[in-house]
Design a protein around this motif. Structure first.
Motif, mmCIF file in Angstrom:
data_model
loop_
_atom_site.group_PDB
_atom_site.id
_atom_site.type_symbol
_atom_site.label_atom_id
_atom_site.label_comp_id
_atom_site.label_asym_id
_atom_site.label_seq_id
_atom_site.Cartn_x
_atom_site.Cartn_y
_atom_site.Cartn_z
ATOM 1 N N LEU A 124 0.818 -1.212 0.000
ATOM 2 C CA LEU A 124 0.000 0.000 0.000
ATOM 3 C C LEU A 124 0.851 1.260 0.000
ATOM 4 C CD1 LEU A 124 -2.937 1.029 0.172
ATOM 5 C CD2 LEU A 124 -2.669 1.037 2.661
ATOM 6 N N LEU A 125 2.002 1.218 0.660
ATOM 7 C CA LEU A 125 2.815 2.422 0.860
ATOM 8 C C LEU A 125 4.005 2.538 -0.068
ATOM 9 C CD1 LEU A 125 2.936 2.373 4.753
ATOM 10 C CD2 LEU A 125 1.291 3.533 3.273
ATOM 11 N N GLY A 126 4.359 1.464 -0.749
ATOM 12 C CA GLY A 126 5.577 1.437 -1.548
ATOM 13 C C GLY A 126 5.643 2.470 -2.652
ATOM 14 N N TYR A 127 4.525 2.808 -3.217
ATOM 15 C CA TYR A 127 4.510 3.765 -4.329
ATOM 16 C C TYR A 127 3.566 4.910 -4.004
ATOM 17 C CZ TYR A 127 6.856 -0.147 -6.431
ATOM 18 O OH TYR A 127 7.738 -1.154 -6.664
ATOM 19 N N LEU A 128 3.738 5.437 -2.841
ATOM 20 C CA LEU A 128 2.890 6.500 -2.331
ATOM 21 C C LEU A 128 3.174 7.804 -3.062
ATOM 22 C CD1 LEU A 128 0.849 6.693 0.036
ATOM 23 C CD2 LEU A 128 2.740 7.458 1.447
ATOM 24 N N PRO A 129 2.148 8.427 -3.665
ATOM 25 C CA PRO A 129 2.365 9.724 -4.301
ATOM 26 C C PRO A 129 2.828 10.757 -3.269
ATOM 27 C CG PRO A 129 0.215 8.817 -4.908
ATOM 28 C CD PRO A 129 0.774 7.949 -3.819
ATOM 29 N N ALA A 130 3.664 11.683 -3.680
ATOM 30 C CA ALA A 130 4.231 12.677 -2.765
ATOM 31 C C ALA A 130 3.149 13.430 -1.991
ATOM 32 C CB ALA A 130 5.110 13.655 -3.539
ATOM 33 N N ALA A 131 2.036 13.756 -2.635
ATOM 34 C CA ALA A 131 0.967 14.506 -1.977
ATOM 35 C C ALA A 131 0.297 13.709 -0.857
ATOM 36 C CB ALA A 131 -0.075 14.945 -2.999
ATOM 37 N N GLN A 132 0.379 12.385 -0.912
ATOM 38 C CA GLN A 132 -0.246 11.552 0.115
ATOM 39 C C GLN A 132 0.723 11.138 1.218
ATOM 40 O OE1 GLN A 132 -1.969 8.168 -1.879
ATOM 41 N NE2 GLN A 132 -3.813 9.290 -2.457
ATOM 42 N N ARG A 133 2.002 11.389 1.030
ATOM 43 C CA ARG A 133 2.999 10.890 1.988
ATOM 44 C C ARG A 133 2.753 11.418 3.404
ATOM 45 N NH1 ARG A 133 7.579 8.326 2.919
ATOM 46 N NH2 ARG A 133 9.130 9.230 4.293
ATOM 47 N N GLU A 134 2.734 12.699 3.588
ATOM 48 C CA GLU A 134 2.572 13.249 4.942
ATOM 49 C C GLU A 134 1.216 12.901 5.552
ATOM 50 O OE1 GLU A 134 2.844 17.477 7.316
ATOM 51 O OE2 GLU A 134 3.976 17.232 5.456
ATOM 52 N N PRO A 135 0.099 13.065 4.809
ATOM 53 C CA PRO A 135 -1.189 12.668 5.406
ATOM 54 C C PRO A 135 -1.235 11.182 5.782
ATOM 55 C CG PRO A 135 -1.563 13.984 3.438
ATOM 56 C CD PRO A 135 -0.090 13.710 3.510
ATOM 57 N N MET A 136 -0.642 10.318 4.952
ATOM 58 C CA MET A 136 -0.668 8.888 5.244
ATOM 59 C C MET A 136 0.201 8.566 6.461
ATOM 60 S SD MET A 136 -1.994 5.958 4.554
ATOM 61 C CE MET A 136 -2.701 6.048 2.930
ATOM 62 N N LEU A 137 1.363 9.180 6.565
ATOM 63 C CA LEU A 137 2.217 8.934 7.727
ATOM 64 C C LEU A 137 1.541 9.424 9.008
ATOM 65 C CD1 LEU A 137 5.776 9.711 6.333
ATOM 66 C CD2 LEU A 137 4.754 7.486 6.813
ATOM 67 N N ASN A 138 0.883 10.567 8.949
ATOM 68 C CA ASN A 138 0.137 11.054 10.113
ATOM 69 C C ASN A 138 -0.966 10.073 10.492
ATOM 70 O OD1 ASN A 138 1.681 13.383 10.376
ATOM 71 N ND2 ASN A 138 0.318 14.584 9.088
ATOM 72 N N LEU A 139 -1.674 9.572 9.496
ATOM 73 C CA LEU A 139 -2.740 8.598 9.737
ATOM 74 C C LEU A 139 -2.164 7.336 10.386
ATOM 75 C CD1 LEU A 139 -5.562 7.616 7.349
ATOM 76 C CD2 LEU A 139 -4.121 5.846 8.309
ATOM 77 N N LEU A 140 -1.066 6.832 9.865
ATOM 78 C CA LEU A 140 -0.457 5.618 10.409
ATOM 79 C C LEU A 140 -0.027 5.809 11.862
ATOM 80 C CD1 LEU A 140 1.710 4.495 7.363
ATOM 81 C CD2 LEU A 140 -0.393 3.431 8.197
ATOM 82 N N GLU A 141 0.496 6.972 12.184
ATOM 83 C CA GLU A 141 0.913 7.252 13.559
ATOM 84 C C GLU A 141 -0.283 7.239 14.508
ATOM 85 O OE1 GLU A 141 3.811 7.454 15.009
ATOM 86 O OE2 GLU A 141 5.008 7.345 13.194
ATOM 87 N N GLN A 142 -1.466 7.556 14.012
ATOM 88 C CA GLN A 142 -2.669 7.616 14.845
ATOM 89 C C GLN A 142 -3.306 6.239 15.066
ATOM 90 O OE1 GLN A 142 -5.303 10.405 12.951
ATOM 91 N NE2 GLN A 142 -3.760 12.027 12.965
ATOM 92 N N LEU A 143 -2.977 5.271 14.229
ATOM 93 C CA LEU A 143 -3.599 3.953 14.342
ATOM 94 C C LEU A 143 -3.083 3.190 15.551
ATOM 95 C CD1 LEU A 143 -3.592 2.709 10.628
ATOM 96 C CD2 LEU A 143 -5.466 3.773 11.896
ATOM 97 N N ASP A 144 -3.990 2.500 16.228
ATOM 98 C CA ASP A 144 -3.564 1.620 17.313
ATOM 99 C C ASP A 144 -3.056 0.316 16.691
ATOM 100 O OD1 ASP A 144 -5.789 -0.017 16.692
ATOM 101 O OD2 ASP A 144 -7.013 0.841 18.285
ATOM 102 N N ALA A 145 -2.530 -0.569 17.534
ATOM 103 C CA ALA A 145 -1.918 -1.810 17.038
ATOM 104 C C ALA A 145 -2.907 -2.667 16.254
ATOM 105 C CB ALA A 145 -1.325 -2.603 18.203
ATOM 106 N N ASP A 146 -4.158 -2.782 16.739
ATOM 107 C CA ASP A 146 -5.155 -3.593 16.028
ATOM 108 C C ASP A 146 -5.471 -3.013 14.654
ATOM 109 O OD1 ASP A 146 -5.358 -5.445 18.074
ATOM 110 O OD2 ASP A 146 -7.062 -4.431 19.018
ATOM 111 N N SER A 147 -5.656 -1.700 14.600
ATOM 112 C CA SER A 147 -5.966 -1.057 13.315
ATOM 113 C C SER A 147 -4.800 -1.165 12.351
ATOM 114 C CB SER A 147 -6.343 0.411 13.533
ATOM 115 O OG SER A 147 -7.556 0.504 14.248
ATOM 116 N N LEU A 148 -3.585 -1.048 12.876
ATOM 117 C CA LEU A 148 -2.409 -1.179 12.023
ATOM 118 C C LEU A 148 -2.310 -2.596 11.459
ATOM 119 C CD1 LEU A 148 -0.026 0.544 11.049
ATOM 120 C CD2 LEU A 148 1.260 -0.263 13.022
ATOM 121 N N GLU A 149 -2.628 -3.588 12.274
ATOM 122 C CA GLU A 149 -2.620 -4.977 11.803
ATOM 123 C C GLU A 149 -3.702 -5.187 10.744
ATOM 124 O OE1 GLU A 149 -1.501 -8.683 11.007
ATOM 125 O OE2 GLU A 149 -0.379 -7.269 12.234
ATOM 126 N N GLN A 150 -4.884 -4.616 10.947
ATOM 127 C CA GLN A 150 -5.958 -4.744 9.963
ATOM 128 C C GLN A 150 -5.561 -4.079 8.648
ATOM 129 O OE1 GLN A 150 -9.070 -3.073 12.344
ATOM 130 N NE2 GLN A 150 -9.725 -5.072 13.096
#
Length: 188
Positions: A124-150
């Motif tokens: 999902l993240l390997g070819y992340l467009p530059a415009a989505q990089r920061e929002p996606m990283l922020n989102l990932l930091e907010q996920l708990d362990a269960d959500s990250l596993e899902q």
């Protein structure tokens, strides 16, 4: 620090090696050690680097700067543990890290928590467009362990042609609704 936590943090530490100042042992970030008065300046070393080496060093430094304080603390502790390891054990860990695929080594630049999940999130993240990089990283930091596993499961199950739409949909979900959205996508 548990052994698995130490290994995860060491992965980040090894990925970031060289990102800290020249006064750190073995170039380990966040593990300061006073430089001897006779230590050579970092400027000649910088001047002798290739443009690619300079880009890599800048990228590692930016990754270190972007880590949340709690992740930096984990990496600093791992750095202290790594420096305290017997040389043979430290070299074995460094060799194990060097033997990883470069893509996965670079995934550790995201920190111990996300670095450990990166191999599963990479589709999902390997070819992340530059415009989505920061929002996606922020989102990932907010996920708990269960959500990250899902999200890891969803990432692996999603065909390549559907990944861009998945990223857009995920980024559009309100933070309060993400856990339910992820559970629904996994099928729980």
């Amino acid at each position: 620090m548990r052994r698995t936590d130490r290994l995860r943090a060491c992965g980040v530490l090894l990925a970031l090696a060289g990102a800290a100042s020249a006064t750190t042992p073995n170039g380990l970030p966040g593990v300061p050690q006073p430089a001897p008065a006779s230590a050579p300046s970092a400027q000649p070393a910088w001047a002798s680097m290739t443009p690619q080496q300079k880009r890599d060093l800048r990228a590692r430094y930016a990754a270190w700067q972007a880590l949340p304080d709690a992740e930096k603390l984990r990496v600093r502790r791992a750095g202290a543990a790594l420096v305290a390891m017997p040389v043979a054990e430290r070299q074995a860990l460094q060799a194990r890290f060097a033997g990883m695929d470069q893509m996965h080594r670079e995934g550790w630049l995201l920190g111990p928590r996300l670095g450990a999940a990166y191999a599963r999130l990479q589709p999902l993240l390997g070819y992340l467009p530059a415009a989505q990089r920061e929002p996606m990283l922020n989102l990932l930091e907010q996920l708990d362990a269960d959500s990250l596993e899902q999200l890891s499961l969803i990432s692996q199950r999603t065909p390549p042609q559907d990944r861009a739409a998945l990223r857009e949909a995920l980024l559009a979900v309100a933070p309060a609704q993400r856990a339910a959205w992820l559970r629904e996508k996994v099928g729980h």
